[in-house]
Structures are given as C-alpha cells and as structure tokens.
Design a protein around this motif. Structure first.
Motif: not given
Length: 230
Positions: A58, A63, A83, A85, A87, A90-91, A104
């Motif tokens: 982020g 990005d 991150s 994120r 989800g 995203d990974k 994360t």
C-alpha cells in the motif's frame, strides 16, 4: 552479498514501521536503506544494490505489486512482502510476480527476522542449487531422487517426490498452489487443487508430520505450502 553487513531496503510509507524495522534489523547487524514510496524504492534498489527488499503493497504513488513487477524486469534480489493485505488474491499475485515470501501485518518480529535470514542465506550461499537439501532430520537428495528421514529412506510415489522436491528447492519460502500444480501436473491442471491436497496429505503421513503441529510442511491458508528450514 557482504558477509559482514548485508543491506536491507525497506519500502514502506509508514514511518513508524520503517523505524521499528530499522531498529530491529540494525540490532542484528544489517545495514538498512529506507524508502517511503514505490518510485523512490525502485531508484534505491538500483543505486543501493541491497541484498534483499522488504516491500509494502500500500504505497502512496504506486501499488506495491507494480513495484514488484518493475523490479523483476531487471533484478532477482530477494523480496519479502510485508503488508496488511491478508487476502489470498494479493498473496498469490505477489508470489507469482516474483516475491520470495509474504508476511501480513501485524507480524512477529522474531518470525520476520527468521524469514530475512532464510532469504539472505539462500541468496548468498547458493543453497538452492545444492544437490542435497535438509530440513532438520529430513533430507532430499536430488541427484539420487531419494528422501530420507532420520537416516532411513522414505518410499514416495513420483508425484509425492516431485511436490516435496519443489518445496525443498524453495526451502523456507511459500510456494503457491498454482506453482506446484503447474510444475508437477502441468499448466492444464493449475486449478486442480484437490490433487495437491491429496499428495500433501500422503506426504505428511509418510513423514509423520502432524498438520496441527508440523515439523516440516506448513500450510499457508489459501495460498500454498512452505517447507520449514530447521
């Protein structure tokens, strides 16, 4: 890579996170370069020639996935994505785009430092090209296609060995389900995750690996698997 003081580039727009990571890394003998956005981070990666990169997704100007894609056009420096994120998408996107590992936020600093050590050791020692890779008492011999546990050979099927060999060549790093499926079963089976689950289950049985308290194979939920480095 410098054996005395490896350099870690931290690309993160949160000043507090950068400060926390800098203090933790410097305390372990690393040199730290900091960047607060993607474009500057790419410039620092080129100018500072870091031994590894810690990358937030982020960022204010671009990005982090784009930063990763641009970095991979000219550099194979190890990248640990860090991150908020969490989800699966995203990974998987980051790992398939060339990230070596993904954590994360919030995160444990000891696990973070352990993953940094794994990436730096692999990058600097040529460990991934070794003929034999060990995970504690588990040994994978690529030359003889043989797996031993506590010195005794483990009888594996062709698919079981192939999956374990891919994990071993990425020791300590997350390997996505899609990567494993494409490597072992072929591109046409990239979505057949049930094949992989069955083989992982058989591997765990043969290695005596309890999925609730694994010694060897870690499940990264919704993303893939990681063979622990001991």
């Amino acid at each position: 890579m410098s054996s005395n003081q490896p350099t870690v580039l931290v690309i993160d727009d949160e000043a507090q996170i950068r400060k926390f990571l800098r203090i933790s890394l410097v305390a372990k003998g690393y040199k730290v370069i900091e960047s607060a956005d993607g474009s500057d981070g790419l410039a620092q990666a080129a100018l500072g020639k870091p031994d590894m990169v810690v990358l937030d997704l982020g960022l204010p100007d671009m990005d982090g996935q784009q930063v990763l894609r641009e970095l991979r056009e000219w550099s194979q420096v190890p990248v640990l994505v860090l991150s908020v994120r969490a989800g699966e998408g995203d990974k998987v996107t980051a790992l398939d785009a060339g990230a070596n590992d993904y954590m994360t936020k919030p995160f444990g600093i000891q696990e973070f430092l352990a993953r940094v050590r794994v990436l730096l050791r692999q990058a600097g020692s040529g460990e991934l090209a070794a003929a034999v890779i060990n995970s504690g008492p588990l040994s994978v011999d690529f030359a003889y296609r043989r797996v031993t546990l506590d010195g005794s050979e483990v009888a594996l099927t062709r698919k079981e060995y192939a999956v374990l060999a891919v994990l071993a060549r990425h020791l300590g790093r997350v390997v996505t389900q899609q990567h494993l499926l494409k490597d072992v079963w072929g591109a046409s089976h990239a979505d057949d995750s049930h094949y992989l689950r069955v083989v992982i289950g058989h591997l765990r049985q043969k290695l005596g690996d309890d999925p609730a308290a694994p010694r060897f194979i870690i499940t990264e939920a919704g993303v893939g698997y990681r063979l622990l480095e001991h």
